[in-house]
Design a protein around this motif. Structure first.
Motif, PDB file in Angstrom:
ATOM      1  N   ILE A  31      44.957 -16.863  27.920  1.00 38.38           N
ATOM      2  CA  ILE A  31      44.531 -16.793  29.315  1.00 38.38           C
ATOM      3  C   ILE A  31      43.870 -18.101  29.717  1.00 38.38           C
ATOM      4  N   LYS A  37      46.087 -13.440  36.460  1.00 34.81           N
ATOM      5  CA  LYS A  37      44.961 -12.539  36.221  1.00 34.81           C
ATOM      6  C   LYS A  37      43.992 -12.613  37.396  1.00 34.81           C
ATOM      7  N   ASP A  89      39.840 -12.183  37.526  1.00 34.77           N
ATOM      8  CA  ASP A  89      38.952 -13.265  37.138  1.00 34.77           C
ATOM      9  C   ASP A  89      38.642 -14.108  38.373  1.00 34.77           C
TER      10      ASP A  89
END
Length: 83
Positions: free
Chosen positions: A3, A42, A45
């Motif tokens: 990530i 994502k 976040d």
């Protein structure tokens, strides 16, 4: 760990896209932003959301310079929906 690598790649591409737009390479700026968006998946976040918003804003700005106002508005609205 993956990530973080994706976020780093996305940030680098967004920075490159912004430089391209500032230098008048509007098509290149759009392409680099679109490539960056692939790495910014994502959305929970906050750093990723912020970077994605910057990328959308760059696409909107470049589209505006290219007089593609419909696409410009589309990406400006996407920017506001991230937050």
């Amino acid at each position: 760990m993956k990530i973080q690598d994706s976020l780093g790649a996305g940030k680098s591409l967004v920075n490159m896209a912004m430089i391209q737009t500032q230098k008048g390479d509007f098509y290149g700026g759009i392409e680099s932003s679109l490539e960056a968006n692939k790495y910014l998946k994502k959305e929970k976040d906050s750093t990723t959301r912020s970077t994605l918003a910057i990328s959308y804003n760059n696409i909107a700005l470049s589209s505006n310079f290219l007089k593609n106002f419909e696409q410009s508005l589309k990406y400006y609205f996407k920017t506001t929906r991230i937050y």
